[in-house]
Design an enzyme around this catalytic site. Structure first.
Site, PDB file in Angstrom:
ATOM      1  N   LYS A 229       2.592  -1.386   9.186  1.00 20.50           N
ATOM      2  CA  LYS A 229       1.625  -1.849   8.880  1.00 20.50           C
ATOM      3  C   LYS A 229       0.296  -1.466  10.089  1.00 20.50           C
ATOM      4  O   LYS A 229      -0.670  -1.170   9.921  1.00 20.50           O
ATOM      5  CB  LYS A 229       1.251  -3.448   8.538  1.00 20.50           C
TER       6      LYS A 229
ATOM      7  N   LYS B 287       0.751 -10.388  -8.003  1.00 24.98           N
ATOM      8  CA  LYS B 287      -0.401  -9.916  -8.969  1.00 24.98           C
ATOM      9  C   LYS B 287       0.100 -10.688 -10.098  1.00 24.98           C
ATOM     10  O   LYS B 287       1.382 -10.564 -10.679  1.00 24.98           O
ATOM     11  CB  LYS B 287      -0.542  -8.622  -8.932  1.00 24.98           C
TER      12      LYS B 287
ATOM     13  N   GLU C  84      -3.512  -1.800   3.071  1.00 22.74           N
ATOM     14  CA  GLU C  84      -2.181  -1.113   3.408  1.00 22.74           C
ATOM     15  C   GLU C  84      -2.298   0.074   2.255  1.00 22.74           C
ATOM     16  O   GLU C  84      -3.031   0.056   1.169  1.00 22.74           O
ATOM     17  CB  GLU C  84      -0.969  -1.825   3.290  1.00 22.74           C
TER      18      GLU C  84
ATOM     19  N   ARG D 177       4.142   4.709  -3.492  1.00 25.37           N
ATOM     20  CA  ARG D 177       5.067   4.960  -4.400  1.00 25.37           C
ATOM     21  C   ARG D 177       4.160   4.485  -5.654  1.00 25.37           C
ATOM     22  O   ARG D 177       2.907   4.385  -5.672  1.00 25.37           O
ATOM     23  CB  ARG D 177       5.912   3.664  -4.456  1.00 25.37           C
TER      24      ARG D 177
END
Lengths: 164, 451, 451, 164
Positions: free
Chosen positions: C118, C239, C289, C293
């Site tokens: 990060k 989420k 971030e 993918r």
């Protein structure tokens, strides 16, 4: 719920009557299990979860009391065959419409509970599209129950009257 | 414009579900009507209210106009959607609905009547400037007249019932010798099927495609077309696979037939969705008939236009002004509809009964319109349509791949279905090539059976 | 460019199904790997081949790099798709795949490594010109440094694990007093969860939305963006509902952040699909971030662009040149994704077990990505995602209506699901208004619980 | 359905009538289980839910003989549990890989049917990612069957050898 009515015989056996009663109770009450204990003896009946059948939002029946609308979603052989009392006959609505129990507002009803009815007697009026349809009794008998009330909408096949 | 608050769904099966879904999304409450055979059906379950209107036979339930009108009255509905089949093209029913000050979600009764009479429809099409199949101006009553006409337009000729539909009352005659018996057979069948022995004669096209143009018209004279559907994959005049756009049309041909059709429909003063069906051969279109209702295959048009046809149909029925212009309609990608029937995939014997397992396909570009569910008992009283798999992809080739992928995921147990037939069609080289006619499927099946 | 003939699907659940579907449509054979707990699972059933690679625990199966490489070798596969989670952002695995001359369907190992750290990722974002949250340049090791920085950027501040993700190893400090314990707790959690105690400090945004930009890049320097997804409806950083486009962005803001993100990704030399996540508050974006993918929520982007992200990901992995230009990307309508979890809808207790009935929704504009089926036993070893209902309609309001319609049709028995939570969210006035933040759902649930 | 277990005493018999009655009740009432206890004696009838798993295209197993891949789709408790012969032990593959029965090409196999094996003896080699893993026997016994052949790919959990 688990009535103790029938005595079991002393043999390793179960009365057919008891079995049917328990099974009927399960079906009617929507139970998934019944256990019956009498001293050393016990009997347990259970039924698997009612499978599948997307129940979704069951449609609100036109008439809440209606027996035919909004059937139990899945009910795979849910209700064990209830032996109907042989001498009671239900008269179902032959059409969609509004029932009127009296020939006109304020008049006496065509029939009341306890009345003796002859085949062909008018039981009530079913109005559909402003047409008043007299409903003749298909058979003779005594009015046991009136299952609808005056001015109520009914659907096809909805039970209206029980004759005994 | 009238706000519709509650709508009776005068239909059953997957199309009833389609209507309930559209209504629910529009905030319109729905009333399902159903026969005793459909008490457990999905449309009765999903509607806000459900009313049993009669016993299993359609004539005593789904075709019982009075019962359906009574339901509308009792439930306080302000509109009736007739769906597809049943009363959807019944002029008398539409008149009855309007006489009760309810909204009939469809065209005017007059237009239903006009297009329901095949001879009058053909005349109207000619008046409206549409190309028609050469043939008799009206009914043919005697053999001499028939023979003369047949010789004029040239054999083979087709004898059709004036009140017909679905292929019944249709006969081909390839010579003077065949004409007589074809005429009497067609007339007899027409009388039996439709109560009307009147027939007419047309040039028989040997290798046509079936291409139909979707029309959308409001009550204020605004008419647009939503492109065409190609329904050439048929068996006994029953559509099996439909697609949009047609692989046979160029953009110019598409724009041209679309414009001509929309103009004709405007000329007729038509309102609602509607479909003008053509045969297409050697670059020419020939009007067959106009369907004054939603079509089973409407979803392929929805997929390539992004427009919700049922919603639009309801909106124009309520008097709304169409806010979509022709230039707003853009065709994207390619769509197929596979009709899933409860029948043997190759001998076509109907297979109603208990659906013991139902698993529809999912994933990108796959839409399923079906009233099946696990434990549903498909009644034997109605047609065998068990649902539709509708696929959308960027081009025809990808759409075929997606159809095959979706088919492989689909699982229906307990009843036979025609999934295997679809697999056969989709993998067939000739189908993949796109150069087929309305006779192709029957020929391909014959080759398969004898090969 | 290399033609991929056979691909190992190194994942499970609905995402494995998503990959198998895309591969099948592209004519690529698939090899599923599965644990013993997943022997009966849909991904093992639908793939062309299925190989058991280990016992239920992920570390001994889905995270067993060697077993998966062995499967690729034994089955003659030429590519491996890692999916989402598991090995999808594992640099070592990507290196291993490439070392064996197989195609890793994802970015280069170097980019995985860069964005997996990060602190390095934030530096890279700054270098690439992306706006970041004010905070420490790198790791924070002692409390004095932390206190000084916190006072500089102003409380509240957020302490985050350098190797973190999924909300673990994150603590908020609202004052000097809270900072010390927050720092040590975060560091301890980070060590426990990721084996790395390194943390850093950022300005804590009180009322941000979560908005992420989807990127598509080939190996030849062509980079486009596919618009944004709004994932503000979260619970514990998970989420729950995602949508595209975001109701908070104007077309100008959308085009601007899209362009800036695409340029940054091009600057980084990135290849494959990828997502740059931002917090968005008061009209400003702050880089959080980059996910190197596919994302679980990729379908909402597919619905509004019509592009198949998995197909494109595979094509660019095989070396194909991207044939879509930025100006070809058109956004149509509005899409929601509802994550269906096997859990109590309000206390969120996981509910694995036997699915006794499964009936997904259908109809227009509804897509279902789910590995459920009737009689499937959801194993307790993995996450609770049971599938996704994805809806597309012409605008946000219609899409919400369609979601509600679809939810009402969905039927899952045997396990608890969060369908009811979605109903709660979709009917909530504040959600419908669209003006919400990443804290909204938790606050709304609190009101619900106490109200 | 209700098999007599070996342990039942000779006088613990069930009347065919009782059995039929219970079974009929189950059927009619859609029950999944009935348990009847009388003192020491008990009788339990149960039926598995009849459900239908979407069978789809079952994935082709890596190795056709593999027991774990491509499980029977629905198989609703169809087969009553078969009692395995107690003294046979199956050794399953601990990993995905390729099995080699001999230490090198041309050499004799590590084991053959009938061989007496001691715990820890090498049974075969499983190659994964070019690494040769010797598979030691987890127990002693006689090789009853070799379930795989030389050079064959195996998956995790696949039975390799039966020891008796």
């Amino acid at each position: 719920m688990a009535q103790k009515s029938d005595k079991m015989t002393s043999n390793f056996d179960v009365s057919a009557n008891l079995l049917r009663k328990l099974a009927d109770t399960m079906g009617n009450a929507g139970l998934s299990e019944i256990e019956y204990v009498d001293g050393d003896r016990s009997l347990r009946l259970s039924r698997a979860a009612q499978v599948a059948a997307p129940a979704m939002v069951p449609a609100a029946p036109l008439v809440p009391a209606a027996a035919t609308a909004a059937p139990a979603p899945a009910a795979p052989a849910a209700t064990p065959a209830v032996e109907p009392v042989s001498d009671v006959k239900t008269i179902d609505s032959p059409m969609v419409g509004t029932v009127y129990l009296a020939p006109e507002p304020g008049a006496a009803d065509f029939i009341s509970v306890g009345d003796e009815i002859k085949e062909g007697d008018t039981l009530m009026i079913i109005e559909a599209m402003k047409v008043m349809n007299h409903l003749p009794s298909p058979s003779s008998g005594v009015v046991r129950r009136v299952l609808i009330s005056d001015g109520q909408p009914v659907e096809f096949g909805q039970p209206l009257i029980e004759l005994a | 414009m009238v706000k519709i608050n509650k709508m009776v769904i005068a239909n059953r099966g997957e199309i009833a579900l389609r209507l309930i879904r559209a209504a629910r999304e529009m905030g319109i409450a729905t009333v399902a009507v159903h026969s005793t055979a459909d008490a457990d059906s999905m449309h009765a379950r999903l509607a806000d209210e459900a009313v049993c209107i009669g016993p299993p036979p359609s004539k005593d339930s789904y075709l019982d106009k009075r019962a359906i009108m009574t339901v509308a009255e009792l439930t306080g509905a302000d509109a009736i959607h007739p769906g597809v089949g049943f009363l959807s093209e019944n002029q008398e029913f539409a008149e009855m609905v309007e006489a009760h000050d309810l909204i009939f979600v469809g065209p005017t009764p007059r237009h239903i009547g006009l297009m329901g009479d095949k001879i009058a429809a053909k005349k109207a099409a000619i008046d409206a400037g549409l190309p028609v199949v050469p043939g008799s101006e009206g009914a043919i009553s005697d053999i001499d007249e028939a023979r003369q006409l047949a010789q004029e337009i040239g054999y083979p000729v087709l004898i059709k019932a004036a009140s017909g539909g679905g292929g019944r009352g249709m006969k081909v005659a390839r010579s003077d010798e065949e004409l007589d018996s074809a005429l009497s057979t067609a007339s007899r069948e027409a009388k039996a099927a439709f109560g009307d022995p009147v027939v007419y004669i047309e040039k028989y096209l040997d290798n046509p495609r079936h291409i139909e143009v979707q029309i959308l018209a409001d009550a204020h004279g605004n008419v647009i077309h939503l492109g065409e559907r190609d329904c050439s994959v048929q068996r006994r005049h029953q559509k099996v696979v439909e697609e949009a756009p047609s692989p046979a049309l160029t953009p110019a041909l598409r724009a041209d037939i679309g414009r001509r059709t929309a103009e004709a429909v405007k000329f007729l003063g038509y309102r609602s969705v509607g479909t003008v069906e053509y045969l297409f051969q050697d670059g020419e279109f020939y009007f067959i008939e106009m369907n004054t209702r939603l079509q089973v295959e409407h979803p392929v048009t929805e997929m390539i236009t992004g427009l919700d046809l049922v919603e639009l149909q309801i909106r124009v029925a309520s008097g709304e002004v169409l806010d979509i212009k022709q230039e707003d309609v853009v065709f994207e990608g390619h769509s197929f509809e596979l009709r899933i029937n409860a029948e043997d995939p190759f001998n076509f014997m109907p297979s109603p009964g208990l659906v013991t397992a139902y698993h529809p396909p999912g994933g990108m570009g796959v839409r399923v319109d079906s009233h099946l569910f696990a434990d549903y008992r498909m009644p034997p009283h109605y047609d065998s349509l068990a649902g539709k798999i509708i696929v959308h992809a960027r081009d025809r080739r990808s759409a075929i791949q997606r159809c095959l992928r979706a088919l492989a995921e689909t699982h229906i147990d307990g009843i036979k279905t025609n999934l295997e037939l679809h697999d056969f069609i989709l993998r067939h080289e000739e189908f993949q090539g796109g150069d087929i006619t309305i006779h192709w499927l029957e020929q391909a099946l014959e080759v398969r059976a004898t090969g």
